[in-house]
Design an enzyme around this catalytic site. Structure first.
Site, mmCIF file in Angstrom:
data_model
loop_
_atom_site.group_PDB
_atom_site.id
_atom_site.type_symbol
_atom_site.label_atom_id
_atom_site.label_comp_id
_atom_site.label_asym_id
_atom_site.label_seq_id
_atom_site.Cartn_x
_atom_site.Cartn_y
_atom_site.Cartn_z
ATOM 1 N N LYS A 181 0.984 -1.251 0.132
ATOM 2 C CA LYS A 181 -0.064 -0.044 -0.036
ATOM 3 C C LYS A 181 0.912 1.172 0.061
ATOM 4 C CE LYS A 181 -3.758 -2.310 2.436
ATOM 5 N NZ LYS A 181 -4.436 -2.496 3.709
ATOM 6 N N TYR A 194 -12.220 -2.905 -3.722
ATOM 7 C CA TYR A 194 -12.622 -2.908 -2.436
ATOM 8 C C TYR A 194 -14.102 -3.056 -2.344
ATOM 9 C CZ TYR A 194 -8.033 -2.412 -0.295
ATOM 10 O OH TYR A 194 -6.582 -2.570 0.118
ATOM 11 N N ASN A 197 -1.571 -0.009 7.269
ATOM 12 C CA ASN A 197 -1.212 -1.323 7.604
ATOM 13 C C ASN A 197 -0.213 -2.019 6.598
ATOM 14 O OD1 ASN A 197 -3.182 -2.070 5.790
ATOM 15 N ND2 ASN A 197 -4.236 -3.573 7.222
ATOM 16 N N HIS A 243 -1.606 -5.552 1.454
ATOM 17 C CA HIS A 243 -2.832 -6.334 1.335
ATOM 18 C C HIS A 243 -2.554 -7.652 0.733
ATOM 19 C CE1 HIS A 243 -6.901 -7.248 -0.204
ATOM 20 N NE2 HIS A 243 -6.195 -7.852 -1.217
ATOM 21 N N GLU A 303 -8.498 -10.919 -7.749
ATOM 22 C CA GLU A 303 -7.826 -9.729 -7.756
ATOM 23 C C GLU A 303 -6.610 -9.825 -8.894
ATOM 24 O OE1 GLU A 303 -8.290 -8.808 -3.058
ATOM 25 O OE2 GLU A 303 -6.866 -10.236 -3.494
#
Length: 149
Positions: free
Chosen positions: A9, A49, A112, A115, A126
């Site tokens: 990310k 998402y 975080n 992913h 994905e």
């Protein structure tokens, strides 16, 4: 062989963690089958998402993903989805074990670092979304040193 989608990310990219993430997956014995640095369009992030679109944090998550470039990857190997999730650590870094990517490099759930696909089916979706031309077709020469024949 099983494949998974892994995305570093924007915070992970900005903090210079790309090499560290790749290193952990390679050292485990997984094979990199696709890699690209991309600035994500809002509509693309929303599609990625879409299963979270009803959640209160959805808008903030999309804002976060489009805030800077991400690194999208396809990794291949035996049980790579489950093992990849273990390498990554719990979604909430506070619950992540030391030695995991999030346990070592993240503090806040909203930043975080990474992913990873949560199932084989999610990985297929994905990968198809992020890599419409599919993975690179090659096999690592270390394959026989990682897997029993």
């Amino acid at each position: 062989m099983e494949q998974t989608f892994i995305m570093i990310k924007p915070d992970g990219v900005q903090r210079g963690l790309i090499g560290e993430v790749i290193c952990r997956f390679e050292k485990k014995g997984f094979t990199l089958k696709g890699l690209k640095l991309i600035s994500v369009e809002r509509s693309f992030a929303e599609k990625h998402y879409e299963d979270l679109s009803s959640k209160s944090f959805f808008s903030g998550l999309v804002d976060y993903i489009v805030s800077g470039p991400v690194v999208a990857m396809i990794w291949e190997g035996k049980n790579v989805v489950l093992t990849g999730r273990k390498i990554i650590g719990a979604t909430n870094p506070a619950a992540s074990e030391p030695g995991t990517i999030r346990g070592d490099f993240a503090i806040d759930i909203g930043r975080n670092v990474i992913h990873g696909s949560d199932s084989v089916e999610s990985a297929r979706k994905e990968i198809a979304l992020w890599f419409p031309d599919g993975p690179v077709n090659w096999q690592s020469s270390v394959h026989p040193w990682v897997y029993e024949t």
